[in-house]
Design a protein around this motif. Sequence first.
Motif, PDB file in Angstrom:
ATOM      1  N   LEU A  76       0.853  -1.191   0.000  1.00  0.00           N
ATOM      2  CA  LEU A  76       0.000   0.000   0.000  1.00  0.00           C
ATOM      3  C   LEU A  76       0.883   1.233   0.000  1.00  0.00           C
ATOM      4  CD1 LEU A  76      -2.617  -1.148   2.683  1.00  0.00           C
ATOM      5  CD2 LEU A  76      -2.822  -1.262   0.187  1.00  0.00           C
ATOM      6  N   SER A  77       0.281   2.356  -0.316  1.00  0.00           N
ATOM      7  CA  SER A  77       1.023   3.622  -0.313  1.00  0.00           C
ATOM      8  C   SER A  77       0.314   4.607   0.600  1.00  0.00           C
ATOM      9  CB  SER A  77       1.075   4.197  -1.728  1.00  0.00           C
ATOM     10  OG  SER A  77       1.737   3.299  -2.590  1.00  0.00           O
ATOM     11  N   PRO A  78       1.065   5.597   1.098  1.00  0.00           N
ATOM     12  CA  PRO A  78       0.416   6.627   1.915  1.00  0.00           C
ATOM     13  C   PRO A  78      -0.742   7.245   1.132  1.00  0.00           C
ATOM     14  CG  PRO A  78       2.802   6.862   2.006  1.00  0.00           C
ATOM     15  CD  PRO A  78       2.511   5.823   0.956  1.00  0.00           C
ATOM     16  N   GLY A  79      -1.835   7.480   1.804  1.00  0.00           N
ATOM     17  CA  GLY A  79      -2.999   8.082   1.150  1.00  0.00           C
ATOM     18  C   GLY A  79      -3.978   7.046   0.607  1.00  0.00           C
ATOM     19  N   ASP A  80      -3.569   5.792   0.493  1.00  0.00           N
ATOM     20  CA  ASP A  80      -4.492   4.754  -0.013  1.00  0.00           C
ATOM     21  C   ASP A  80      -5.691   4.621   0.940  1.00  0.00           C
ATOM     22  OD1 ASP A  80      -3.031   4.108  -2.219  1.00  0.00           O
ATOM     23  OD2 ASP A  80      -2.228   2.214  -1.438  1.00  0.00           O
ATOM     24  N   ARG A  81      -6.854   4.483   0.344  1.00  0.00           N
ATOM     25  CA  ARG A  81      -8.056   4.246   1.164  1.00  0.00           C
ATOM     26  C   ARG A  81      -8.157   2.763   1.459  1.00  0.00           C
ATOM     27  NH1 ARG A  81     -13.632   6.264  -0.978  1.00  0.00           N
ATOM     28  NH2 ARG A  81     -14.318   6.009   1.161  1.00  0.00           N
ATOM     29  N   VAL A  82      -8.279   2.431   2.729  1.00  0.00           N
ATOM     30  CA  VAL A  82      -8.419   1.023   3.102  1.00  0.00           C
ATOM     31  C   VAL A  82      -9.595   0.867   4.054  1.00  0.00           C
ATOM     32  CG1 VAL A  82      -5.955   0.529   2.796  1.00  0.00           C
ATOM     33  CG2 VAL A  82      -6.787   1.160   5.053  1.00  0.00           C
ATOM     34  N   LEU A  83     -10.265  -0.272   3.926  1.00  0.00           N
ATOM     35  CA  LEU A  83     -11.392  -0.597   4.793  1.00  0.00           C
ATOM     36  C   LEU A  83     -10.911  -1.655   5.783  1.00  0.00           C
ATOM     37  CD1 LEU A  83     -14.400  -0.327   5.410  1.00  0.00           C
ATOM     38  CD2 LEU A  83     -14.866  -1.974   3.591  1.00  0.00           C
ATOM     39  N   ARG A 205       0.091 -13.568  -2.782  1.00  0.00           N
ATOM     40  CA  ARG A 205      -0.437 -14.079  -4.042  1.00  0.00           C
ATOM     41  C   ARG A 205       0.396 -13.532  -5.200  1.00  0.00           C
ATOM     42  NH1 ARG A 205      -5.685 -16.038  -5.067  1.00  0.00           N
ATOM     43  NH2 ARG A 205      -6.357 -15.527  -7.167  1.00  0.00           N
ATOM     44  N   GLU A 206       0.656 -14.388  -6.171  1.00  0.00           N
ATOM     45  CA  GLU A 206       1.623 -14.035  -7.215  1.00  0.00           C
ATOM     46  C   GLU A 206       1.292 -12.710  -7.921  1.00  0.00           C
ATOM     47  OE1 GLU A 206       4.461 -15.493  -7.515  1.00  0.00           O
ATOM     48  OE2 GLU A 206       5.052 -14.229  -9.226  1.00  0.00           O
ATOM     49  N   ASP A 207       0.004 -12.494  -8.220  1.00  0.00           N
ATOM     50  CA  ASP A 207      -0.303 -11.288  -9.007  1.00  0.00           C
ATOM     51  C   ASP A 207      -0.213  -9.988  -8.190  1.00  0.00           C
ATOM     52  OD1 ASP A 207      -2.598 -11.423  -7.509  1.00  0.00           O
ATOM     53  OD2 ASP A 207      -3.994 -11.428  -9.203  1.00  0.00           O
ATOM     54  N   VAL A 208      -0.073 -10.122  -6.880  1.00  0.00           N
ATOM     55  CA  VAL A 208      -0.018  -8.912  -6.043  1.00  0.00           C
ATOM     56  C   VAL A 208       1.226  -8.073  -6.353  1.00  0.00           C
ATOM     57  CG1 VAL A 208       0.261  -8.097  -3.652  1.00  0.00           C
ATOM     58  CG2 VAL A 208      -1.411  -9.878  -4.186  1.00  0.00           C
ATOM     59  N   TRP A 209       2.337  -8.762  -6.644  1.00  0.00           N
ATOM     60  CA  TRP A 209       3.581  -8.019  -6.911  1.00  0.00           C
ATOM     61  C   TRP A 209       3.383  -7.052  -8.072  1.00  0.00           C
ATOM     62  CZ3 TRP A 209       6.684  -8.817  -2.952  1.00  0.00           C
ATOM     63  CH2 TRP A 209       6.661 -10.054  -2.298  1.00  0.00           C
ATOM     64  N   GLU A 210       2.710  -7.532  -9.107  1.00  0.00           N
ATOM     65  CA  GLU A 210       2.485  -6.665 -10.278  1.00  0.00           C
ATOM     66  C   GLU A 210       1.387  -5.650 -10.027  1.00  0.00           C
ATOM     67  OE1 GLU A 210       1.722  -7.825 -14.330  1.00  0.00           O
ATOM     68  OE2 GLU A 210       3.462  -9.164 -14.174  1.00  0.00           O
ATOM     69  N   ARG A 211       0.307  -6.133  -9.368  1.00  0.00           N
ATOM     70  CA  ARG A 211      -0.806  -5.225  -9.095  1.00  0.00           C
ATOM     71  C   ARG A 211      -0.353  -4.031  -8.246  1.00  0.00           C
ATOM     72  NH1 ARG A 211      -5.399  -8.753  -6.373  1.00  0.00           N
ATOM     73  NH2 ARG A 211      -6.688  -6.884  -6.409  1.00  0.00           N
ATOM     74  N   THR A 212       0.702  -4.221  -7.460  1.00  0.00           N
ATOM     75  CA  THR A 212       1.123  -3.150  -6.549  1.00  0.00           C
ATOM     76  C   THR A 212       2.491  -2.581  -6.943  1.00  0.00           C
ATOM     77  OG1 THR A 212       2.196  -4.707  -5.064  1.00  0.00           O
ATOM     78  CG2 THR A 212      -0.133  -4.238  -4.636  1.00  0.00           C
ATOM     79  N   ALA A 213       2.910  -2.845  -8.179  1.00  0.00           N
ATOM     80  CA  ALA A 213       4.234  -2.350  -8.601  1.00  0.00           C
ATOM     81  C   ALA A 213       4.302  -0.844  -8.368  1.00  0.00           C
ATOM     82  CB  ALA A 213       4.467  -2.672 -10.069  1.00  0.00           C
ATOM     83  N   GLY A 214       5.374  -0.406  -7.770  1.00  0.00           N
ATOM     84  CA  GLY A 214       5.550   1.035  -7.508  1.00  0.00           C
ATOM     85  C   GLY A 214       4.926   1.478  -6.194  1.00  0.00           C
ATOM     86  N   ALA A 215       4.114   0.617  -5.578  1.00  0.00           N
ATOM     87  CA  ALA A 215       3.485   1.001  -4.305  1.00  0.00           C
ATOM     88  C   ALA A 215       4.464   0.750  -3.161  1.00  0.00           C
ATOM     89  CB  ALA A 215       2.213   0.184  -4.080  1.00  0.00           C
ATOM     90  N   GLY A 216       4.159   1.307  -2.033  1.00  0.00           N
ATOM     91  CA  GLY A 216       4.967   1.029  -0.851  1.00  0.00           C
ATOM     92  C   GLY A 216       4.949   2.181   0.113  1.00  0.00           C
ATOM     93  N   MET A 217       4.973   1.839   1.382  1.00  0.00           N
ATOM     94  CA  MET A 217       5.077   2.843   2.432  1.00  0.00           C
ATOM     95  C   MET A 217       6.518   2.824   2.924  1.00  0.00           C
ATOM     96  SD  MET A 217       1.510   1.776   4.184  1.00  0.00           S
ATOM     97  CE  MET A 217       0.003   2.700   3.875  1.00  0.00           C
TER      98      MET A 217
END
Length: 381
Positions: A76-83, A205-217
Amino acid sequence: MAGADPLLMIPGPTNLPAEVREALAGPGFYHRGEQMAELIKRCTAGLQRLMGTADDVLILTSSGTGAVEAGITSFLSPGDRVLVVEGGKFGERMAEIARAFGADVTPLAVEPGHAVRPDDLATILRGGPFRAVLCAHNETSTGVTHPIAEVAAAAREAGALTIVDCVSCLGGVPVCADEWGLDVVAAGSQKCLMLPPGLAFVGVREDVWERTAGAGMPSYYFDLRKARESLRKGQTPYTPSTTLIAALGAALDLIEAEGIEGVFARHHAMAEAARAAMLAAGLELFAQEACRSDTVTAVRSPEGIDSVELVRVVRERHNVLISGGQAELRGRIFRIGHMGLVRFEHIERTLQAVADTLANLGYECDANAMILAARQAANAS
Ligand code: PLP
């Protein structure tokens, strides 16, 4: 009692099998040597089977909270909306971690003792977009297991990641990460896995790496991308607890020898036993029937009995450790952990201790009737 090991019937840390103790007393390992690489690969395969995933499971040297934090900050990245599903201390902790790293947190308050209703979750998700849903699969503070497959389905439908805290249930109940679509699964060593505290695990899960590429706190030690790169070589980015990894190998061997399904069945039987005994004593279970945990049973303390006192006397007189309630449940509930190395004899000893103590504190209950109910429930499960 002096000198005897206490019986740990708290929801972690749990009792250590002899094989795990032996492994803990074993020789030192070179953390980048071949032997350790083999062990890490073998442990990873065992953890994958427990998590129901063919994808990466990363081993961290930290307590379970580190795995939850890594799962949040790496994707996740700063500012991401999470429930965040909140219905107890550990759901709340997920929200605290996400907030600490700058996420925009929407809490979904669930009444303590109840499970989240997937429809409620879906309704809020429709007001999104949300980047992720955060949920504790097994809310240790209330003895509730949330319907995590349905939570994940709702999240996926809304295009959100599912980040799950399985710290107090991995290895005790089925976790089918691939089948249920759990994107990130965090767990720890000192609960169902029968190890001391100090290791944590994150399945991705394998696809998470790509789905979140560039993300990070902001993070360093807990950057799972680095952990993933190291795993390819059978290593961890920094020196791991080699001793605990050796013990993890021993614990996973024990689980395989019993059979994973057998381990889950035993956890269910012991949970049924604990629940039946409490009901036979006329006590009220804190969690609603449909969502009662197979790794921890929360019980309302009888009128006029402070559970802090109950826990203290059970420990001092019987050398059995059970837990009280946390935060606003302090004094009001007690919790019996039945995770890891727990067999009927341990349940029986705990019931004797609890019944005797309750009677001393002024609540009459029949230990024999409780044990009989427990035995019948375990046999019927
Ligand atoms: N999540 C859950 C559901 C837990 O039960 C616990 C510990 O009890 C944690 C997280 C925190 O784990 P640790 O104390 O290993 O950091």
